[in-house]
Write a protein that holds these residues in place. Structure first.
Motif, PDB file in Angstrom:
ATOM      1  N   ILE A   7      -8.784  -1.122  -4.378  1.00 30.05           N
ATOM      2  CA  ILE A   7      -8.247   0.364  -3.855  1.00 30.05           C
ATOM      3  C   ILE A   7      -9.390   1.291  -3.750  1.00 30.05           C
ATOM      4  CG2 ILE A   7      -6.822   2.403  -4.430  1.00 30.05           C
ATOM      5  CD1 ILE A   7      -5.134   0.356  -5.975  1.00 30.05           C
ATOM      6  N   SER A   8     -10.383   1.323  -4.675  1.00 32.50           N
ATOM      7  CA  SER A   8     -11.459   2.157  -4.591  1.00 32.50           C
ATOM      8  C   SER A   8     -12.334   2.027  -3.281  1.00 32.50           C
ATOM      9  CB  SER A   8     -12.437   2.169  -5.731  1.00 32.50           C
ATOM     10  OG  SER A   8     -13.505   3.112  -5.609  1.00 32.50           O
ATOM     11  N   ASP A   9     -12.580   0.886  -2.865  1.00 35.83           N
ATOM     12  CA  ASP A   9     -13.385   0.150  -1.538  1.00 35.83           C
ATOM     13  C   ASP A   9     -12.587   0.844  -0.533  1.00 35.83           C
ATOM     14  OD1 ASP A   9     -15.322  -0.766  -3.289  1.00 35.83           O
ATOM     15  OD2 ASP A   9     -14.555  -2.972  -2.932  1.00 35.83           O
ATOM     16  N   GLU A  52       5.074   7.477  -4.921  1.00 34.34           N
ATOM     17  CA  GLU A  52       5.691   6.441  -5.379  1.00 34.34           C
ATOM     18  C   GLU A  52       6.562   5.743  -4.395  1.00 34.34           C
ATOM     19  OE1 GLU A  52       8.090   4.991  -9.209  1.00 34.34           O
ATOM     20  OE2 GLU A  52       7.472   7.046  -8.907  1.00 34.34           O
ATOM     21  N   GLN A  53       7.140   6.697  -3.457  1.00 30.50           N
ATOM     22  CA  GLN A  53       7.924   6.076  -2.482  1.00 30.50           C
ATOM     23  C   GLN A  53       7.342   5.351  -1.365  1.00 30.50           C
ATOM     24  OE1 GLN A  53      11.161   7.284  -2.807  1.00 30.50           O
ATOM     25  NE2 GLN A  53      10.453   8.412  -4.668  1.00 30.50           N
ATOM     26  N   LEU A  54       6.078   5.433  -0.793  1.00 25.58           N
ATOM     27  CA  LEU A  54       5.503   4.375  -0.006  1.00 25.58           C
ATOM     28  C   LEU A  54       5.074   2.977  -0.587  1.00 25.58           C
ATOM     29  CD1 LEU A  54       3.214   7.101   1.629  1.00 25.58           C
ATOM     30  CD2 LEU A  54       5.599   6.549   2.354  1.00 25.58           C
ATOM     31  N   GLN A  55       5.933   2.168  -0.500  1.00 28.19           N
ATOM     32  CA  GLN A  55       5.648   0.679  -0.999  1.00 28.19           C
ATOM     33  C   GLN A  55       5.833  -0.277  -0.096  1.00 28.19           C
ATOM     34  OE1 GLN A  55       8.333   0.209  -4.452  1.00 28.19           O
ATOM     35  NE2 GLN A  55       7.638   1.851  -5.545  1.00 28.19           N
ATOM     36  N   SER A  56       6.073  -0.064   1.162  1.00 29.09           N
ATOM     37  CA  SER A  56       6.029  -0.991   2.136  1.00 29.09           C
ATOM     38  C   SER A  56       4.763  -1.705   2.131  1.00 29.09           C
ATOM     39  CB  SER A  56       6.703  -0.557   3.479  1.00 29.09           C
ATOM     40  OG  SER A  56       7.964  -0.176   3.386  1.00 29.09           O
ATOM     41  N   ASN A  57       4.774  -3.246   2.405  1.00 28.20           N
ATOM     42  CA  ASN A  57       3.471  -3.743   2.710  1.00 28.20           C
ATOM     43  C   ASN A  57       2.935  -3.570   4.230  1.00 28.20           C
ATOM     44  OD1 ASN A  57       1.140  -5.630   2.162  1.00 28.20           O
ATOM     45  ND2 ASN A  57       2.485  -7.417   3.053  1.00 28.20           N
ATOM     46  N   ASP A  58       1.647  -2.924   4.233  1.00 26.83           N
ATOM     47  CA  ASP A  58       1.139  -2.776   5.475  1.00 26.83           C
ATOM     48  C   ASP A  58       0.085  -3.786   5.737  1.00 26.83           C
ATOM     49  OD1 ASP A  58      -0.775  -1.708   3.709  1.00 26.83           O
ATOM     50  OD2 ASP A  58      -0.892  -0.090   4.733  1.00 26.83           O
ATOM     51  N   GLY A  59      -0.307  -4.860   4.777  1.00 27.49           N
ATOM     52  CA  GLY A  59      -1.172  -5.822   4.888  1.00 27.49           C
ATOM     53  C   GLY A  59      -2.641  -5.286   4.733  1.00 27.49           C
ATOM     54  N   LEU A  60      -2.958  -4.032   4.559  1.00 27.50           N
ATOM     55  CA  LEU A  60      -4.479  -3.626   4.170  1.00 27.50           C
ATOM     56  C   LEU A  60      -4.881  -4.172   3.086  1.00 27.50           C
ATOM     57  CD1 LEU A  60      -6.498  -1.890   5.323  1.00 27.50           C
ATOM     58  CD2 LEU A  60      -5.573   0.127   3.865  1.00 27.50           C
ATOM     59  N   ILE A  61      -4.467  -3.992   1.777  1.00 34.42           N
ATOM     60  CA  ILE A  61      -5.042  -4.310   0.741  1.00 34.42           C
ATOM     61  C   ILE A  61      -5.149  -5.876   0.683  1.00 34.42           C
ATOM     62  CG2 ILE A  61      -3.015  -4.211  -0.694  1.00 34.42           C
ATOM     63  CD1 ILE A  61      -5.061  -3.009  -2.758  1.00 34.42           C
ATOM     64  N   ALA A  62      -3.869  -6.575   1.091  1.00 34.86           N
ATOM     65  CA  ALA A  62      -3.826  -8.037   0.847  1.00 34.86           C
ATOM     66  C   ALA A  62      -4.888  -8.814   1.636  1.00 34.86           C
ATOM     67  CB  ALA A  62      -2.623  -8.578   1.407  1.00 34.86           C
ATOM     68  N   ASN A  75      -1.663 -16.017  -0.934  1.00 30.90           N
ATOM     69  CA  ASN A  75      -2.354 -15.941  -2.283  1.00 30.90           C
ATOM     70  C   ASN A  75      -2.761 -14.590  -2.918  1.00 30.90           C
ATOM     71  OD1 ASN A  75      -1.879 -18.698  -2.047  1.00 30.90           O
ATOM     72  ND2 ASN A  75      -4.127 -19.347  -2.178  1.00 30.90           N
ATOM     73  N   ALA A  76      -3.445 -13.869  -1.752  1.00 35.72           N
ATOM     74  CA  ALA A  76      -3.924 -12.475  -2.284  1.00 35.72           C
ATOM     75  C   ALA A  76      -2.597 -11.421  -2.332  1.00 35.72           C
ATOM     76  CB  ALA A  76      -4.629 -11.869  -0.966  1.00 35.72           C
ATOM     77  N   LEU A  77      -1.629 -11.965  -1.554  1.00 39.26           N
ATOM     78  CA  LEU A  77      -0.295 -10.890  -1.789  1.00 39.26           C
ATOM     79  C   LEU A  77       0.274 -11.399  -3.179  1.00 39.26           C
ATOM     80  CD1 LEU A  77       1.331  -8.861  -0.287  1.00 39.26           C
ATOM     81  CD2 LEU A  77       2.705 -10.560   0.790  1.00 39.26           C
TER      82      LEU A  77
END
Length: 312
Positions: A7-9, A52-62, A75-77
């Motif tokens: 997250i920090s990166d 907290e309301q924004l929980q939909s997966n946008d694929g960025l962190i995975a 696997n990352a997800l």
């Protein structure tokens, strides 16, 4: 897996980093400011917040985790989901979750997540190397007021000095006047002569040029048709990745295979691990890329994933 590290990166490059099923960390840029009482100057920075309301997966962190750990996207997800379940269980038990360099998370009496941001890191890359500093207030002296006070107490009188022999000054002034007038008229005469000479030379050059143009004028009776080339250039920061190859020849082979099947495949360069990345296509918006990704996974490659990257 240290979720806060990823997250920090991403907070250095993006204004919103969403953790699927948990919430989103947001950044808001604020300008430089000064604290009036302490005389402390603070550089511009990104202020962190949590929604907290924004929980939909946008694929960025995975996608980022998959690229760093060299594992499939699914696997990352799954690793992210497992980490989120663990964090929520600790929050329910009343513990405080500490995300290093990001902030603290805790549940309030209403069961809502309260976020307290950390001030240890400035995620604004434009302010890299800048830190806050304090400066003493500057006392400015008004010299004009002091001078007026001095003059009111002790006025200064100026007495012109008498000179007995001033005739030579008159002659000197007359000589300067004569030299000045002579120089002025001489300068004008010289400029006028130069302008006349330049005008005559320009007229002669124009006449010679007209004669050359008349001799060289001809008409093409059967001109060649103009050739028009239409080249399609892909653009956009959303790329559907088909694979990454250690050997460049294999990546070229993959591009040719995908183009034969009708995809706008291409290479987008070498990633940080030295692998040649091949994409099906690139898109301007996330919505277009997500639609194409679902179709590719359904019809061609279940392991295809979305890469968000700005190309040079």
């Amino acid at each position: 897996m240290q979720l806060e590290t990823y997250i920090s990166d991403l907070l250095y490059r993006y204004d919103c980093v969403t953790v699927p099923g948990f919430g989103a960390f947001l950044t808001n840029r604020v300008s430089a400011k000064i604290h009036e009482s302490t005389h402390t100057f603070y550089p511009p920075k990104k202020v962190l917040s949590f929604n907290e309301q924004l929980q939909s997966n946008d694929g960025l962190i995975a996608n980022y985790i998959a690229e760093v750990e060299k594992i499939p996207y699914n696997n990352a997800l799954n690793k992210v989901s497992k980490q989120v379940r663990s964090i929520k269980s600790y929050l329910i038990e009343g513990e405080t979750i500490q995300f290093e360099n990001i902030g603290e998370l805790i549940l309030n009496s209403d069961g809502k997540i309260v976020f307290e941001p950390s001030n240890h890191i400035n995620y604004l890359t434009d302010a890299f190397g800048l830190s806050h500093y304090s400066s003493e207030s500057i006392t400015r002296e008004v010299y004009k007021e002091k001078a007026e006070k001095v003059e009111s107490v002790a006025p200064i009188a100026l007495t012109p000095e008498k000179r007995s022999n001033t005739n030579w000054l008159k002659y000197a002034a007359a000589a300067v006047l004569v030299l000045g007038l002579g120089g002025y008229f001489g300068y004008n005469y010289y400029n006028n002569s130069i302008e006349n000479h330049n005008q005559i030379a320009q007229e002669e050059a124009n006449a010679q040029l007209d004669a050359k143009v008349q001799e060289a004028t001809f008409v093409i009776s059967n001109p060649l048709p103009a050739a028009t080339l239409s080249l399609e250039k892909q653009s956009g920061n959303y790329h559907i990745v088909a694979g990454a190859f250690r050997i460049e020849a294999n990546s070229i082979k993959k591009v040719n295979q995908l183009k034969a099947k009708g995809y706008k495949a291409r290479k987008i360069g070498v990633n940080r691990y030295g692998l040649h990345e091949v994409v099906y296509s690139s898109f301007e918006t996330r919505a277009e890329a997500q639609r194409a990704l679902r179709k590719i996974r359904r019809e061609h490659n279940r392991d295809a994933w979305l890469l968000i990257k700005k190309l040079d």
